[in-house]
Design a protein around this motif. Structure first.
Motif, PDB file in Angstrom:
ATOM      1  N   LEU A  20       0.796   8.977   9.313  1.00 14.67           N
ATOM      2  CA  LEU A  20       1.265   7.638   8.928  1.00 14.67           C
ATOM      3  C   LEU A  20       0.631   7.192   7.614  1.00 14.67           C
ATOM      4  O   LEU A  20       1.311   6.635   6.750  1.00 14.67           O
ATOM      5  CB  LEU A  20       0.944   6.620  10.026  1.00 14.67           C
ATOM      6  CG  LEU A  20       1.804   6.672  11.281  1.00 14.67           C
ATOM      7  CD1 LEU A  20       1.205   5.780  12.360  1.00 14.67           C
ATOM      8  CD2 LEU A  20       3.224   6.265  10.970  1.00 14.67           C
ATOM      9  N   ARG A  23       2.257   9.232   4.784  1.00 14.45           N
ATOM     10  CA  ARG A  23       3.620   8.778   4.515  1.00 14.45           C
ATOM     11  C   ARG A  23       3.613   7.420   3.815  1.00 14.45           C
ATOM     12  O   ARG A  23       4.363   7.197   2.859  1.00 14.45           O
ATOM     13  CB  ARG A  23       4.422   8.691   5.811  1.00 14.45           C
ATOM     14  CG  ARG A  23       5.906   8.387   5.558  1.00 14.45           C
ATOM     15  CD  ARG A  23       6.727   8.364   6.814  1.00 14.45           C
ATOM     16  NE  ARG A  23       6.534   7.076   7.458  1.00 14.45           N
ATOM     17  CZ  ARG A  23       6.388   6.888   8.760  1.00 14.45           C
ATOM     18  NH1 ARG A  23       6.425   7.910   9.578  1.00 14.45           N
ATOM     19  NH2 ARG A  23       6.222   5.695   9.260  1.00 14.45           N
ATOM     20  N   THR A  24       2.748   6.519   4.250  1.00  8.38           N
ATOM     21  CA  THR A  24       2.675   5.191   3.633  1.00  8.38           C
ATOM     22  C   THR A  24       2.213   5.294   2.188  1.00  8.38           C
ATOM     23  O   THR A  24       2.774   4.643   1.303  1.00  8.38           O
ATOM     24  CB  THR A  24       1.736   4.277   4.441  1.00  8.38           C
ATOM     25  OG1 THR A  24       2.204   4.214   5.791  1.00  8.38           O
ATOM     26  CG2 THR A  24       1.680   2.886   3.854  1.00  8.38           C
ATOM     27  N   GLU A  27       5.095   6.573   0.144  1.00  8.62           N
ATOM     28  CA  GLU A  27       6.143   5.573  -0.051  1.00  8.62           C
ATOM     29  C   GLU A  27       5.718   4.463  -1.014  1.00  8.62           C
ATOM     30  O   GLU A  27       6.549   3.915  -1.735  1.00  8.62           O
ATOM     31  CB  GLU A  27       6.570   4.990   1.296  1.00  8.62           C
ATOM     32  CG  GLU A  27       7.344   5.994   2.130  1.00  8.62           C
ATOM     33  CD  GLU A  27       7.745   5.471   3.495  1.00  8.62           C
ATOM     34  OE1 GLU A  27       7.526   4.278   3.793  1.00  8.62           O
ATOM     35  OE2 GLU A  27       8.287   6.269   4.283  1.00  8.62           O
ATOM     36  N   LEU A  28       4.431   4.128  -1.035  1.00 10.44           N
ATOM     37  CA  LEU A  28       3.936   3.094  -1.951  1.00 10.44           C
ATOM     38  C   LEU A  28       3.728   3.621  -3.367  1.00 10.44           C
ATOM     39  O   LEU A  28       3.664   2.846  -4.315  1.00 10.44           O
ATOM     40  CB  LEU A  28       2.616   2.505  -1.434  1.00 10.44           C
ATOM     41  CG  LEU A  28       2.705   1.604  -0.204  1.00 10.44           C
ATOM     42  CD1 LEU A  28       1.305   1.259   0.294  1.00 10.44           C
ATOM     43  CD2 LEU A  28       3.500   0.350  -0.506  1.00 10.44           C
ATOM     44  N   LYS A  37      -4.681   7.414   0.261  1.00  8.63           N
ATOM     45  CA  LYS A  37      -4.766   6.943   1.641  1.00  8.63           C
ATOM     46  C   LYS A  37      -5.861   5.883   1.766  1.00  8.63           C
ATOM     47  O   LYS A  37      -5.706   4.932   2.529  1.00  8.63           O
ATOM     48  CB  LYS A  37      -5.014   8.117   2.591  1.00  8.63           C
ATOM     49  CG  LYS A  37      -3.802   9.030   2.684  1.00  8.63           C
ATOM     50  CD  LYS A  37      -3.901  10.036   3.819  1.00  8.63           C
ATOM     51  CE  LYS A  37      -4.800  11.178   3.514  1.00  8.63           C
ATOM     52  NZ  LYS A  37      -4.752  12.243   4.536  1.00  8.63           N
ATOM     53  N   VAL A  40      -4.416   2.619   0.869  1.00 11.19           N
ATOM     54  CA  VAL A  40      -3.574   2.104   1.946  1.00 11.19           C
ATOM     55  C   VAL A  40      -4.446   1.427   3.002  1.00 11.19           C
ATOM     56  O   VAL A  40      -4.116   0.342   3.486  1.00 11.19           O
ATOM     57  CB  VAL A  40      -2.729   3.237   2.574  1.00 11.19           C
ATOM     58  CG1 VAL A  40      -1.995   2.749   3.817  1.00 11.19           C
ATOM     59  CG2 VAL A  40      -1.745   3.803   1.560  1.00 11.19           C
TER      60      VAL A  40
END
Length: 74
Positions: A20, A23-24, A27-28, A37, A40
């Motif tokens: 997660l 992926r975040t 996407e950002l 990461k 995030v």
């Protein structure tokens, strides 16, 4: 300008949580700027703190923390 002093925190996360995060971050990210990461995680901390300050979603966060996947094992 001196670099900000930062504290380091080590946490154990599941493979699913790591996916997660990855992926975040992806996407950002944009072609101009890759998001890590760690960024995030810092963003999530700020978002949760802001929402708590506004009294939003406290019950939802508490329920998520009751979930076995998010609890500390120690």
């Amino acid at each position: 300008m001196p670099k900000k002093e930062r504290k380091r925190l080590q946490v154990v996360i599941s493979d699913e949580q790591d996916a997660l995060l990855t992926r975040t971050a992806y996407e950002l990210s944009s072609p101009e700027r890759l998001i890590s990461k760690s960024e995030v995680v810092r963003l999530a901390i700020e978002k949760i703190a802001r929402e708590m300050g506004e009294g939003e979603q406290l019950d939802e966060y508490r329920a998520m923390l009751e979930d076995e996947d998010l609890r500390d094992d120690g």
